[in-house]
Design a protein around this motif. Structure first.
Motif, PDB file in Angstrom:
ATOM      1  N   ARG A  93       0.875  -1.180   0.000  1.00 29.18           N
ATOM      2  CA  ARG A  93       0.000   0.000   0.000  1.00 29.18           C
ATOM      3  C   ARG A  93       0.910   1.228   0.000  1.00 29.18           C
ATOM      4  O   ARG A  93       1.693   1.433   0.933  1.00 29.18           O
ATOM      5  CB  ARG A  93      -0.897  -0.001   1.226  1.00 29.18           C
ATOM      6  CG  ARG A  93      -1.824   1.219   1.296  1.00 29.18           C
ATOM      7  CD  ARG A  93      -2.783   1.119   2.463  1.00 29.18           C
ATOM      8  NE  ARG A  93      -3.650  -0.027   2.321  1.00 29.18           N
ATOM      9  CZ  ARG A  93      -4.799  -0.041   1.618  1.00 29.18           C
ATOM     10  NH1 ARG A  93      -5.193   1.047   0.999  1.00 29.18           N
ATOM     11  NH2 ARG A  93      -5.533  -1.130   1.561  1.00 29.18           N
ATOM     12  N   VAL A  94       0.788   2.033  -1.052  1.00 25.70           N
ATOM     13  CA  VAL A  94       1.634   3.211  -1.215  1.00 25.70           C
ATOM     14  C   VAL A  94       0.782   4.461  -0.982  1.00 25.70           C
ATOM     15  O   VAL A  94      -0.188   4.686  -1.704  1.00 25.70           O
ATOM     16  CB  VAL A  94       2.264   3.244  -2.628  1.00 25.70           C
ATOM     17  CG1 VAL A  94       3.153   4.475  -2.778  1.00 25.70           C
ATOM     18  CG2 VAL A  94       3.041   1.964  -2.901  1.00 25.70           C
ATOM     19  N   PRO A  95       1.124   5.258   0.045  1.00 23.55           N
ATOM     20  CA  PRO A  95       0.359   6.485   0.288  1.00 23.55           C
ATOM     21  C   PRO A  95       0.486   7.460  -0.884  1.00 23.55           C
ATOM     22  O   PRO A  95       1.508   7.495  -1.584  1.00 23.55           O
ATOM     23  CB  PRO A  95       1.013   7.073   1.541  1.00 23.55           C
ATOM     24  CG  PRO A  95       1.798   5.969   2.147  1.00 23.55           C
ATOM     25  CD  PRO A  95       2.183   5.061   1.020  1.00 23.55           C
ATOM     26  N   TRP A  96      -0.537   8.256  -1.075  1.00 19.21           N
ATOM     27  CA  TRP A  96      -0.569   9.260  -2.147  1.00 19.21           C
ATOM     28  C   TRP A  96       0.688  10.125  -2.122  1.00 19.21           C
ATOM     29  O   TRP A  96       1.266  10.430  -3.160  1.00 19.21           O
ATOM     30  CB  TRP A  96      -1.815  10.128  -1.971  1.00 19.21           C
ATOM     31  CG  TRP A  96      -2.024  11.162  -3.021  1.00 19.21           C
ATOM     32  CD1 TRP A  96      -1.641  12.479  -2.984  1.00 19.21           C
ATOM     33  CD2 TRP A  96      -2.654  10.976  -4.284  1.00 19.21           C
ATOM     34  NE1 TRP A  96      -2.005  13.125  -4.133  1.00 19.21           N
ATOM     35  CE2 TRP A  96      -2.635  12.213  -4.954  1.00 19.21           C
ATOM     36  CE3 TRP A  96      -3.247   9.886  -4.907  1.00 19.21           C
ATOM     37  CZ2 TRP A  96      -3.188  12.400  -6.217  1.00 19.21           C
ATOM     38  CZ3 TRP A  96      -3.793  10.073  -6.166  1.00 19.21           C
ATOM     39  CH2 TRP A  96      -3.757  11.309  -6.814  1.00 19.21           C
ATOM     40  N   VAL A 147       5.963   4.334  -8.565  1.00 16.80           N
ATOM     41  CA  VAL A 147       4.522   4.169  -8.406  1.00 16.80           C
ATOM     42  C   VAL A 147       3.832   5.438  -8.897  1.00 16.80           C
ATOM     43  O   VAL A 147       4.001   6.510  -8.314  1.00 16.80           O
ATOM     44  CB  VAL A 147       4.147   3.887  -6.933  1.00 16.80           C
ATOM     45  CG1 VAL A 147       2.662   3.665  -6.796  1.00 16.80           C
ATOM     46  CG2 VAL A 147       4.927   2.678  -6.423  1.00 16.80           C
ATOM     47  N   ALA A 148       3.072   5.294  -9.972  1.00 20.67           N
ATOM     48  CA  ALA A 148       2.379   6.438 -10.569  1.00 20.67           C
ATOM     49  C   ALA A 148       1.023   6.640  -9.904  1.00 20.67           C
ATOM     50  O   ALA A 148       0.465   5.720  -9.305  1.00 20.67           O
ATOM     51  CB  ALA A 148       2.201   6.212 -12.059  1.00 20.67           C
ATOM     52  N   ARG A 149       0.511   7.830 -10.030  1.00 20.73           N
ATOM     53  CA  ARG A 149      -0.847   8.131  -9.564  1.00 20.73           C
ATOM     54  C   ARG A 149      -1.808   7.796 -10.705  1.00 20.73           C
ATOM     55  O   ARG A 149      -1.806   8.466 -11.735  1.00 20.73           O
ATOM     56  CB  ARG A 149      -0.970   9.595  -9.185  1.00 20.73           C
ATOM     57  CG  ARG A 149      -0.140   9.953  -7.989  1.00 20.73           C
ATOM     58  CD  ARG A 149      -0.237  11.430  -7.653  1.00 20.73           C
ATOM     59  NE  ARG A 149       0.496  11.683  -6.417  1.00 20.73           N
ATOM     60  CZ  ARG A 149       0.770  12.896  -5.979  1.00 20.73           C
ATOM     61  NH1 ARG A 149       0.369  13.957  -6.640  1.00 20.73           N
ATOM     62  NH2 ARG A 149       1.432  13.031  -4.836  1.00 20.73           N
ATOM     63  N   PRO A 150      -2.613   6.768 -10.520  1.00 16.57           N
ATOM     64  CA  PRO A 150      -3.545   6.392 -11.602  1.00 16.57           C
ATOM     65  C   PRO A 150      -4.531   7.519 -11.898  1.00 16.57           C
ATOM     66  O   PRO A 150      -4.987   8.221 -10.995  1.00 16.57           O
ATOM     67  CB  PRO A 150      -4.277   5.176 -11.037  1.00 16.57           C
ATOM     68  CG  PRO A 150      -3.419   4.670  -9.932  1.00 16.57           C
ATOM     69  CD  PRO A 150      -2.701   5.875  -9.383  1.00 16.57           C
ATOM     70  N   GLU A 151      -4.881   7.652 -13.172  1.00 19.82           N
ATOM     71  CA  GLU A 151      -5.863   8.658 -13.566  1.00 19.82           C
ATOM     72  C   GLU A 151      -7.229   8.292 -13.006  1.00 19.82           C
ATOM     73  O   GLU A 151      -7.595   7.118 -12.947  1.00 19.82           O
ATOM     74  CB  GLU A 151      -5.955   8.740 -15.092  1.00 19.82           C
ATOM     75  CG  GLU A 151      -4.797   9.452 -15.723  1.00 19.82           C
ATOM     76  CD  GLU A 151      -5.027   9.681 -17.206  1.00 19.82           C
ATOM     77  OE1 GLU A 151      -6.161  10.017 -17.597  1.00 19.82           O
ATOM     78  OE2 GLU A 151      -4.063   9.496 -17.953  1.00 19.82           O
ATOM     79  N   GLY A 152      -7.943   9.318 -12.580  1.00 20.69           N
ATOM     80  CA  GLY A 152      -9.324   9.110 -12.181  1.00 20.69           C
ATOM     81  C   GLY A 152      -9.556   8.750 -10.728  1.00 20.69           C
ATOM     82  O   GLY A 152     -10.701   8.669 -10.305  1.00 20.69           O
ATOM     83  N   ILE A 153      -8.496   8.509  -9.943  1.00 18.84           N
ATOM     84  CA  ILE A 153      -8.745   8.209  -8.528  1.00 18.84           C
ATOM     85  C   ILE A 153      -8.678   9.521  -7.741  1.00 18.84           C
ATOM     86  O   ILE A 153      -7.932  10.426  -8.098  1.00 18.84           O
ATOM     87  CB  ILE A 153      -7.788   7.154  -7.938  1.00 18.84           C
ATOM     88  CG1 ILE A 153      -6.346   7.647  -7.871  1.00 18.84           C
ATOM     89  CG2 ILE A 153      -7.875   5.850  -8.703  1.00 18.84           C
ATOM     90  CD1 ILE A 153      -5.441   6.769  -7.045  1.00 18.84           C
ATOM     91  N   PRO A 154      -9.459   9.617  -6.677  1.00 17.36           N
ATOM     92  CA  PRO A 154      -9.476  10.858  -5.902  1.00 17.36           C
ATOM     93  C   PRO A 154      -8.120  11.172  -5.278  1.00 17.36           C
ATOM     94  O   PRO A 154      -7.399  10.263  -4.851  1.00 17.36           O
ATOM     95  CB  PRO A 154     -10.513  10.585  -4.804  1.00 17.36           C
ATOM     96  CG  PRO A 154     -11.326   9.442  -5.305  1.00 17.36           C
ATOM     97  CD  PRO A 154     -10.424   8.641  -6.194  1.00 17.36           C
TER      98      PRO A 154
END
Length: 145
Positions: free
Chosen positions: A55-58, A91-98
């Motif tokens: 689990r990777v924090p934002w 670890v990228a930030r996926p598109e569309g997640i809050p």
């Protein structure tokens, strides 16, 4: 607590006969065991896998995270004939997640032809950025015991 103090963690880790990751999902064959039974020692085991989810924090996304797996005996001595297996992942930030949502990262590690010198307790040590994050404890025993 400051948001930057929150670090990646291991959600879960499993031992299996075989593990693969496809599209972010773990596929296990013969998973969830904690004992290997062998005919004698030293014992060579053909193949086993470690499957895990981190689990990777934002606040940690868009950084490189190094996931490592090492094998130790009950005295903490390294068993792998090589250095620990390591995977560096950005670890990228996926598109569309809050914004602020944690990101799950599934990974698999395969170990072929491991040799266990004697009966006893062993553990796969999972590290995140070279810090121990989890231990998968198991035993290797003779079929006759």
């Amino acid at each position: 607590m400051d948001e930057t103090d929150i670090r990646p963690t291991v959600d879960y880790a499993l031992l299996a006969d075989a593990v693969q990751v496809v599209h972010g999902k773990l596929y296990l064959l013969g998973g969830g065991w904690d004992s290997l039974f062998v005919p004698g020692f030293p014992a060579r085991y053909p193949s086993l896998g470690v499957g895990l989810r981190v689990r990777v924090p934002w606040s940690w996304t868009d950084r490189v995270l190094v996931i490592g797996v090492d094998l130790q005996d009950e005295d903490g001595q390294r068993i792998l004939p090589t250095k620990p297996l390591k995977q560096g992942v950005r670890v990228a930030r996926p598109e569309g997640i809050p914004e602020g949502t944690d990101v799950g990262l599934a990974r698999s590690f395969t170990f072929n032809n491991l040799t266990f010198p004697s009966e006893g307790a062993y553990s796969f040590v999972v590290s995140l950025n070279d810090e121990t994050a989890s231990r998968l404890r198991f035993s290797v025993r003779s079929r006759t015991s």
